[in-house]
Write an enzyme that holds these catalytic residues in place. Structure first.
Site, PDB file in Angstrom:
ATOM      1  N   SER A   1    -120.782 -55.463 -22.756  1.00 22.58           N
ATOM      2  CA  SER A   1    -120.599 -54.766 -23.880  1.00 22.58           C
ATOM      3  C   SER A   1    -121.613 -53.942 -24.286  1.00 22.58           C
ATOM      4  CB  SER A   1    -120.248 -55.800 -25.254  1.00 22.58           C
ATOM      5  OG  SER A   1    -121.770 -56.425 -25.335  1.00 22.58           O
ATOM      6  N   CYS A   2    -122.713 -53.759 -23.487  1.00 19.42           N
ATOM      7  CA  CYS A   2    -123.745 -53.009 -23.728  1.00 19.42           C
ATOM      8  C   CYS A   2    -124.131 -51.767 -23.055  1.00 19.42           C
ATOM      9  CB  CYS A   2    -124.943 -53.813 -23.803  1.00 19.42           C
ATOM     10  SG  CYS A   2    -124.836 -55.360 -24.959  1.00 19.42           S
ATOM     11  N   LEU A   3    -124.414 -52.062 -21.566  1.00 23.44           N
ATOM     12  CA  LEU A   3    -124.945 -50.903 -20.768  1.00 23.44           C
ATOM     13  C   LEU A   3    -123.670 -49.865 -20.592  1.00 23.44           C
ATOM     14  CD1 LEU A   3    -126.733 -52.658 -17.744  1.00 23.44           C
ATOM     15  CD2 LEU A   3    -127.676 -52.087 -19.740  1.00 23.44           C
TER      16      LEU A   3
ATOM     17  N   LYS B   1    -121.287 -48.850 -22.539  1.00 22.96           N
ATOM     18  CA  LYS B   1    -121.175 -48.215 -23.980  1.00 22.96           C
ATOM     19  C   LYS B   1    -122.365 -47.380 -24.336  1.00 22.96           C
ATOM     20  CE  LYS B   1    -122.106 -51.188 -27.499  1.00 22.96           C
ATOM     21  NZ  LYS B   1    -123.079 -50.628 -28.673  1.00 22.96           N
ATOM     22  N   ASP B   2    -123.383 -48.028 -24.110  1.00 22.77           N
ATOM     23  CA  ASP B   2    -124.744 -47.362 -24.271  1.00 22.77           C
ATOM     24  C   ASP B   2    -124.794 -46.092 -23.803  1.00 22.77           C
ATOM     25  OD1 ASP B   2    -124.930 -49.415 -26.428  1.00 22.77           O
ATOM     26  OD2 ASP B   2    -126.568 -50.485 -25.544  1.00 22.77           O
TER      27      ASP B   2
END
Ligand code: UGA
Length: 424
Positions: free
Chosen positions: A259-261, A263-264
């Site tokens: 959910s992080c790399l 999306k960020d």
């Protein structure tokens, strides 16, 4: 201290549990009653090593959850930990941040005395100054201090990482606000870097963009190595002696999910192009390489089996990495969609993520209760997540195996099965 944490998802709940373990009195505020009840019943909805243990000891003694923002009036520090998902164009969706700011601003308006609001959610540089502060000050005036404290927790080891971070980044509007945050984390051993709000926001994005770049970099090198007849994992061993390069986050395979790399990096690209007037070519390529890697498993399967129509393919691992049940942006999910589109029969297994995956594929995937069951009768096995239990090579006798995560040691695997790494 008395601390409230807004948003009881993975970042919020781990933060709240960690702060309670440090001796603070903590209230989690979440708009979802099911999440709140689960915390109060000591049965969190998210799986994270060590989390249930803390909840079982500290709820309700030092940690409780509620849907009611009014509890904020009894606390000294608020940590905003709500989600910042992507919009379809990749830009960051600040809906939950704005809702939290309105909710807490309206309660803080009636609170006397100084209060600090610190954000831990990942937010595009300038968001605290341009979005959060104006909303809260509109309600509560200027008696609120602001800080930004990025989290660097990795899912699966987030609780351990909370207590042993390599750094504490304190973005502060002024020293008074930063001091309150530092007091909350005073027993945490870490290098401390104090800076302004916007720099701290950028540090978080630069960190995740760098990690993503390392992964796409090594996947590009792996694709070259494979053609040159070189094992990329040996190349990384050689690289790792150079302290400027290091050996971490250079595991080649089917790329980064979660959910992080993804999306960020997408949000940073969007903000860079649309708000800051710069076209980040490197980061765009990082995402392009990452999107390409998982489909290489299908290409290899087709090169060995021909058409995949009616072929039975076992997919081992559905979570985006081991030790989590999280399937958000998991490479396995994209791989299964491609397999189904090609008419393959998919048998899938994951030690923890089966329930989540069943919601995505309610009918067309045959979910199994063990790796051995998924492998039995399959024409080909795809290893998409390197869970420890998939490293047992006796599972694969006589099978065709395509390894997307270097779960198996190639020379050993080749002695018992038809083994091919995704880029080694
Ligand atoms: C990531 C960052 O690592 C954390 O520092 C950050 O706090 C977090 O995002 C966040 O922003 O909240 P996480 O998403 O939990 O943490 O997962 P990682 O451990 O970074 O793994 C991400 C993906 O990269 C996984 O799919 C993993 O399999 C893949 N990966 C990782 C590789 O393909 N190769 C590697 O060498 C390392």
């Amino acid at each position: 201290m008395n601390i409230s944490v807004i948003g009881a998802g993975y970042v919020g709940l781990v933060t709240a549990a960690g702060l309670a373990e440090l001796g603070h009195d903590v209230v989690c505020i979440d708009r979802d009653q099911v999440t709140v009840s689960a915390i109060n019943n000591k049965t969190p909805l998210i799986h994270e090593n060590g989390l249930s243990n803390i909840l079982s000891r500290l709820v309700p003694k030092r940690l409780i959850a509620t849907t009611d923002y009014k509890v904020i009036t009894d606390t000294d520090l608020i940590l905003i930990c709500v989600g910042t998902p992507s919009k379809p164009d990749g830009s960051i969706n600040l809906r939950y941040i704005k809702n939290a700011a309105i909710g807490l601003g309206s309660v803080l308006s009636s609170k006397k005395g100084y209060h600090v609001v610190a954000t831990r959610s990942t937010i595009i540089p300038n968001t605290t100054k341009e979005v959060i502060i104006p909303i809260i000050e509109r309600y509560a005036g200027n008696k609120v201090g602001f800080a930004y404290n990025p989290e660097f927790l990795q899912e699966g080891k987030a609780v351990q990482a909370f207590f042993n971070p390599q750094r504490l980044i304190i973005g502060e509007l002024n020293k008074r606000a930063g001091n309150v945050l530092l007091k909350a984390f005073k027993d945490i051993p870490a290098a401390i870097f104090r800076t302004d709000l916007t720099t701290a926001e950028m540090i978080k994005y630069a960190s995740n963009a760098f990690l993503a770049t390392k992964i796409s970099f090594i996947n590009e090198i792996a694709n070259i190595c494979q053609r040159a007849g070189v094992d990329v994992y040996d190349v990384v061993k050689g690289l790792s002696f150079d302290y400027r390069i290091g050996g971490e986050f250079l595991n080649a395979g089917i790329g980064f999910g979660g959910s992080c790399l993804p999306k960020d990096v997408a949000a940073l690209i969007y903000a860079s192009m649309n708000h800051f007037g710069y076209r980040p070519e490197l980061l765009r390529t990082v995402l392009d390489i990452n999107e390409m890697q998982p489909s290489k498993m299908i290409d290899i399967a087709e090169s060995k089996l021909g058409s995949l129509r009616n072929k039975t393919i076992a997919v081992l691992g559905l979570a985006f990495k081991p030790n989590t049940d999280d399937i958000r942006n998991a490479p396995a999910i994209g791989i299964i969609k491609l397999l189904l589109a090609k008419g393959a029969v998919v048998r899938a297994y994951d030690p923890q993520a089966l329930d989540n995956a069943k919601r995505v594929f309610p009918q067309r995937v045959d979910f199994c209760s063990s790796a051995a069951e998924a492998i039995a009768d399959s024409d080909c096995v795809l290893i998409a997540t390197e869970w420890d239990e998939f490293k047992n090579i006796s599972l694969y006798h006589g099978k065709m195996v395509i390894d997307g995560r270097r779960a198996l040691e190639p020379s050993k695997a080749k002695s018992i099965c038809d083994y091919q790494g995704v880029s080694w």
